[in-house]
Scaffold this motif. Structure first.
Motif, PDB file in Angstrom:
ATOM      1  N   ILE A   1       6.787 -42.085  60.014  1.00  0.00           N
ATOM      2  CA  ILE A   1       5.368 -42.150  59.685  1.00  0.00           C
ATOM      3  C   ILE A   1       4.649 -42.918  60.797  1.00  0.00           C
ATOM      4  CG2 ILE A   1       5.778 -41.944  57.219  1.00  0.00           C
ATOM      5  CD1 ILE A   1       5.261 -44.922  56.929  1.00  0.00           C
ATOM      6  N   PHE A   2       3.407 -42.569  61.015  1.00  0.00           N
ATOM      7  CA  PHE A   2       2.635 -43.159  62.092  1.00  0.00           C
ATOM      8  C   PHE A   2       1.444 -43.888  61.484  1.00  0.00           C
ATOM      9  CE2 PHE A   2       5.310 -40.089  64.011  1.00  0.00           C
ATOM     10  CZ  PHE A   2       5.572 -40.559  65.298  1.00  0.00           C
ATOM     11  N   LEU A   3       1.434 -45.222  61.618  1.00  0.00           N
ATOM     12  CA  LEU A   3       0.469 -46.079  60.950  1.00  0.00           C
ATOM     13  C   LEU A   3      -0.750 -46.291  61.837  1.00  0.00           C
ATOM     14  CD1 LEU A   3       3.003 -48.639  59.444  1.00  0.00           C
ATOM     15  CD2 LEU A   3       1.932 -46.675  58.313  1.00  0.00           C
ATOM     16  N   ASP A   4      -1.914 -46.144  61.245  1.00  0.00           N
ATOM     17  CA  ASP A   4      -3.181 -46.110  61.980  1.00  0.00           C
ATOM     18  C   ASP A   4      -3.806 -47.508  62.008  1.00  0.00           C
ATOM     19  OD1 ASP A   4      -5.644 -45.592  63.077  1.00  0.00           O
ATOM     20  OD2 ASP A   4      -6.127 -43.920  61.731  1.00  0.00           O
ATOM     21  N   GLU A   5      -3.675 -48.197  63.147  1.00  0.00           N
ATOM     22  CA  GLU A   5      -4.243 -49.545  63.291  1.00  0.00           C
ATOM     23  C   GLU A   5      -5.766 -49.539  63.240  1.00  0.00           C
ATOM     24  OE1 GLU A   5      -2.084 -51.893  66.532  1.00  0.00           O
ATOM     25  OE2 GLU A   5      -1.368 -49.851  66.853  1.00  0.00           O
ATOM     26  N   THR A   6      -6.401 -48.407  63.500  1.00  0.00           N
ATOM     27  CA  THR A   6      -7.861 -48.342  63.497  1.00  0.00           C
ATOM     28  C   THR A   6      -8.432 -48.144  62.102  1.00  0.00           C
ATOM     29  OG1 THR A   6      -8.088 -45.935  63.797  1.00  0.00           O
ATOM     30  CG2 THR A   6      -7.713 -47.266  65.775  1.00  0.00           C
ATOM     31  N   SER A   7      -7.572 -47.846  61.119  1.00  0.00           N
ATOM     32  CA  SER A   7      -8.057 -47.538  59.772  1.00  0.00           C
ATOM     33  C   SER A   7      -7.051 -48.011  58.722  1.00  0.00           C
ATOM     34  CB  SER A   7      -8.323 -46.037  59.630  1.00  0.00           C
ATOM     35  OG  SER A   7      -8.996 -45.764  58.419  1.00  0.00           O
TER      36      SER A   7
ATOM     37  N   VAL B   1       8.962 -34.846  59.591  1.00  0.00           N
ATOM     38  CA  VAL B   1      10.263 -34.570  58.996  1.00  0.00           C
ATOM     39  C   VAL B   1      10.959 -33.506  59.842  1.00  0.00           C
ATOM     40  CG1 VAL B   1      11.484 -33.811  56.934  1.00  0.00           C
ATOM     41  CG2 VAL B   1       9.337 -35.088  56.702  1.00  0.00           C
ATOM     42  N   ASP B   2      12.067 -33.862  60.471  1.00  0.00           N
ATOM     43  CA  ASP B   2      12.790 -32.928  61.348  1.00  0.00           C
ATOM     44  C   ASP B   2      11.862 -32.263  62.364  1.00  0.00           C
ATOM     45  OD1 ASP B   2      15.140 -33.552  60.121  1.00  0.00           O
ATOM     46  OD2 ASP B   2      15.346 -31.675  59.012  1.00  0.00           O
ATOM     47  N   GLY B   3      10.992 -33.058  62.950  1.00  0.00           N
ATOM     48  CA  GLY B   3      10.104 -32.560  63.982  1.00  0.00           C
ATOM     49  C   GLY B   3       8.856 -31.864  63.484  1.00  0.00           C
ATOM     50  N   ILE B   4       8.684 -31.764  62.167  1.00  0.00           N
ATOM     51  CA  ILE B   4       7.519 -31.085  61.589  1.00  0.00           C
ATOM     52  C   ILE B   4       6.602 -32.111  60.946  1.00  0.00           C
ATOM     53  CG2 ILE B   4       6.737 -29.421  59.858  1.00  0.00           C
ATOM     54  CD1 ILE B   4       9.386 -27.948  60.242  1.00  0.00           C
ATOM     55  N   ASN B   5       5.340 -32.117  61.367  1.00  0.00           N
ATOM     56  CA  ASN B   5       4.342 -32.988  60.758  1.00  0.00           C
ATOM     57  C   ASN B   5       3.839 -32.321  59.488  1.00  0.00           C
ATOM     58  OD1 ASN B   5       2.317 -34.795  60.127  1.00  0.00           O
ATOM     59  ND2 ASN B   5       0.964 -34.188  61.814  1.00  0.00           N
TER      60      ASN B   5
ATOM     61  N   ILE C   1      10.474 -27.611  49.517  1.00  0.00           N
ATOM     62  CA  ILE C   1       9.657 -27.083  50.609  1.00  0.00           C
ATOM     63  C   ILE C   1      10.597 -26.477  51.646  1.00  0.00           C
ATOM     64  CG2 ILE C   1       7.893 -27.616  52.334  1.00  0.00           C
ATOM     65  CD1 ILE C   1       7.153 -30.076  50.610  1.00  0.00           C
ATOM     66  N   ALA C   2      10.706 -25.156  51.634  1.00  0.00           N
ATOM     67  CA  ALA C   2      11.664 -24.470  52.500  1.00  0.00           C
ATOM     68  C   ALA C   2      11.414 -24.746  53.974  1.00  0.00           C
ATOM     69  CB  ALA C   2      11.617 -22.960  52.228  1.00  0.00           C
ATOM     70  N   ALA C   3      10.150 -24.922  54.346  1.00  0.00           N
ATOM     71  CA  ALA C   3       9.803 -25.114  55.762  1.00  0.00           C
ATOM     72  C   ALA C   3      10.375 -26.397  56.346  1.00  0.00           C
ATOM     73  CB  ALA C   3       8.283 -25.106  55.921  1.00  0.00           C
ATOM     74  N   ILE C   4      10.756 -27.347  55.485  1.00  0.00           N
ATOM     75  CA  ILE C   4      11.401 -28.581  55.969  1.00  0.00           C
ATOM     76  C   ILE C   4      12.799 -28.708  55.357  1.00  0.00           C
ATOM     77  CG2 ILE C   4       9.328 -29.851  56.597  1.00  0.00           C
ATOM     78  CD1 ILE C   4       9.468 -31.273  53.855  1.00  0.00           C
ATOM     79  N   GLY C   5      13.507 -27.583  55.341  1.00  0.00           N
ATOM     80  CA  GLY C   5      14.903 -27.590  54.935  1.00  0.00           C
ATOM     81  C   GLY C   5      15.128 -27.714  53.442  1.00  0.00           C
ATOM     82  N   GLY C   6      14.165 -27.293  52.634  1.00  0.00           N
ATOM     83  CA  GLY C   6      14.320 -27.355  51.194  1.00  0.00           C
ATOM     84  C   GLY C   6      14.151 -28.734  50.605  1.00  0.00           C
ATOM     85  N   ARG C   7      13.583 -29.642  51.376  1.00  0.00           N
ATOM     86  CA  ARG C   7      13.376 -31.006  50.883  1.00  0.00           C
ATOM     87  C   ARG C   7      12.258 -31.064  49.847  1.00  0.00           C
ATOM     88  NH1 ARG C   7      15.009 -31.534  56.134  1.00  0.00           N
ATOM     89  NH2 ARG C   7      16.409 -33.271  56.661  1.00  0.00           N
ATOM     90  N   THR C   8      12.279 -32.140  49.053  1.00  0.00           N
ATOM     91  CA  THR C   8      11.281 -32.376  48.020  1.00  0.00           C
ATOM     92  C   THR C   8      10.624 -33.731  48.252  1.00  0.00           C
ATOM     93  OG1 THR C   8      12.363 -31.007  46.332  1.00  0.00           O
ATOM     94  CG2 THR C   8      10.972 -32.807  45.549  1.00  0.00           C
TER      95      THR C   8
ATOM     96  N   GLY D   1       0.860 -50.536  43.774  1.00  0.00           N
ATOM     97  CA  GLY D   1       2.145 -50.222  44.346  1.00  0.00           C
ATOM     98  C   GLY D   1       2.427 -48.723  44.336  1.00  0.00           C
ATOM     99  N   LEU D   2       3.024 -48.249  45.438  1.00  0.00           N
ATOM    100  CA  LEU D   2       3.354 -46.834  45.595  1.00  0.00           C
ATOM    101  C   LEU D   2       4.624 -46.730  46.434  1.00  0.00           C
ATOM    102  CD1 LEU D   2       1.043 -43.877  46.468  1.00  0.00           C
ATOM    103  CD2 LEU D   2       2.864 -44.455  48.069  1.00  0.00           C
ATOM    104  N   ARG D   3       5.428 -45.708  46.167  1.00  0.00           N
ATOM    105  CA  ARG D   3       6.589 -45.437  47.022  1.00  0.00           C
ATOM    106  C   ARG D   3       6.825 -43.928  47.068  1.00  0.00           C
ATOM    107  NH1 ARG D   3       9.644 -48.709  42.621  1.00  0.00           N
ATOM    108  NH2 ARG D   3      10.359 -47.099  41.154  1.00  0.00           N
ATOM    109  N   PHE D   4       7.465 -43.471  48.151  1.00  0.00           N
ATOM    110  CA  PHE D   4       7.749 -42.059  48.269  1.00  0.00           C
ATOM    111  C   PHE D   4       8.998 -41.841  49.116  1.00  0.00           C
ATOM    112  CE2 PHE D   4       5.134 -42.771  52.018  1.00  0.00           C
ATOM    113  CZ  PHE D   4       5.734 -41.981  53.002  1.00  0.00           C
ATOM    114  N   SER D   5       9.597 -40.679  48.943  1.00  0.00           N
ATOM    115  CA  SER D   5      10.718 -40.250  49.786  1.00  0.00           C
ATOM    116  C   SER D   5      10.633 -38.752  49.963  1.00  0.00           C
ATOM    117  CB  SER D   5      12.063 -40.642  49.164  1.00  0.00           C
ATOM    118  OG  SER D   5      12.217 -40.047  47.885  1.00  0.00           O
ATOM    119  N   ILE D   6      11.270 -38.246  51.008  1.00  0.00           N
ATOM    120  CA  ILE D   6      11.293 -36.806  51.282  1.00  0.00           C
ATOM    121  C   ILE D   6      12.746 -36.449  51.580  1.00  0.00           C
ATOM    122  CG2 ILE D   6      10.346 -34.924  52.670  1.00  0.00           C
ATOM    123  CD1 ILE D   6       8.026 -36.809  53.411  1.00  0.00           C
ATOM    124  N   LEU D   7      13.472 -36.048  50.545  1.00  0.00           N
ATOM    125  CA  LEU D   7      14.924 -35.854  50.649  1.00  0.00           C
ATOM    126  C   LEU D   7      15.332 -34.524  50.024  1.00  0.00           C
ATOM    127  CD1 LEU D   7      16.066 -39.464  49.658  1.00  0.00           C
ATOM    128  CD2 LEU D   7      16.000 -38.489  51.968  1.00  0.00           C
TER     129      LEU D   7
END
Length: 276
Positions: A12-18, A27-31, A204-211, A270-276
């Motif tokens: 993930i890329f964190l935005d210091e300006t915002s 994820v595997d080279g796909i934004n 999501i098939a486009a990122i290897g079937g990850r959820t 509070g929030l959390r997420f994963s893409i696996l």
């Protein structure tokens, strides 16, 4: 943007300006963020934020503009509140292959002339790939003010096929296909339950079937709003844990649903997420 990653997590890329919101989420080279496939609401701050994977609404307002109470000039709260475009002051930055931790302070100037402070911490557990966010919002004004909060998690729907589903206890029948509502899009908002609410989007098939799995604490984010927009050029879905029902400010205030903070008081999210 600062890259933030550990172990199994996406980059993930964190935005210091915002406010250290998330721009790209790779994820595997796909934004998986929507990029420019978003609606133009005429607000450059939100245009910048919406193209990323996560941005934050509040603390003085959420959703679309409404009049500032008792404002002689007739001004309105800005689209999605005042968070976006405030620069972050980094206080901690620790990244390794195993874990990662970043913290920032964000002094905020509010639309009605008040002030607030956002203290934000991002963490990654490299072993599980879970990305966690903890926010504390303090009223630094000299008078009491209501506080609002919403996270927009935006996913590029260009990646979806008909196999992608929303699933979670808050949804009717436990879930349904991603093309909810009428074309070319829509919005709904439902109670999220108690404790840590969880929902998934995938596979999501486009990122290897990850959820994508998202969890959030309902003590201060008791609702889940879902939004999708396939009105060209937009092609985006939003997962939006939120502090208030999908009604106007006046109705919330009349129902006693404002969350008031006195000077020096704070509220946490509070929030959390994963893409696996």
């Amino acid at each position: 943007m600062r890259e933030f990653k550990a172990g199994k997590s996406p980059a993930i890329f964190l935005d210091e300006t915002s406010v250290f919101d998330i721009g790209a989420c790779v994820v595997d080279g796909i934004n998986i963020a929507p990029g420019r496939a978003i609606p133009d609401d005429g607000d450059a701050r939100i245009d910048h934020s919406l193209e990323g994977f996560l941005f934050t609404c509040g603390p003085d307002h959420i959703r679309h503009p409404e009049p500032i109470e008792n404002d002689a000039a007739g001004r309105t709260y800005p689209l999605h509140g005042s968070f976006s475009s405030h620069p972050a002051e980094i206080t901690t930055w620790e990244v390794s292959d195993d874990n990662a931790h970043a913290a920032v302070r964000v002094p905020l100037t509010l639309a009605d002339g008040g002030t607030a402070l956002l203290e934000r911490q991002w963490r990654i557990d490299g072993a599980t790939g879970i990305v966690s966010l903890e926010d504390r919002v303090t009223n630094t004004s000299d008078t009491a003010r209501p506080v609002f909060h919403m996270y927009h998690m935006n996913v590029g729907a260009r990646l979806f096929d008909d196999g992608v589903r929303l699933q979670g206890a808050m949804f009717e029948d436990g879930g349904f296909g991603w093309r909810f509502g009428e074309e070319p899009g829509g919005v709904f908002c439902v109670p999220a339950g108690e404790g840590w609410a969880e929902m998934t989007l995938g596979p999501i098939a486009a990122i290897g079937g990850r959820t994508l799995k998202v969890a959030f604490h309902t003590e201060t984010l008791p609702y889940l709003q879902m939004w999708r927009n396939q009105q060209a050029p937009a092609h985006v879905m939003g997962i939006e844990p939120v502090s208030h029902r999908w009604v106007g400010r006046a109705e919330l205030e009349a129902a006693g649903e404002f969350h008031m903070l006195n000077p020096g008081e704070f509220r946490t999210y509070g929030l959390r997420f994963s893409i696996l």
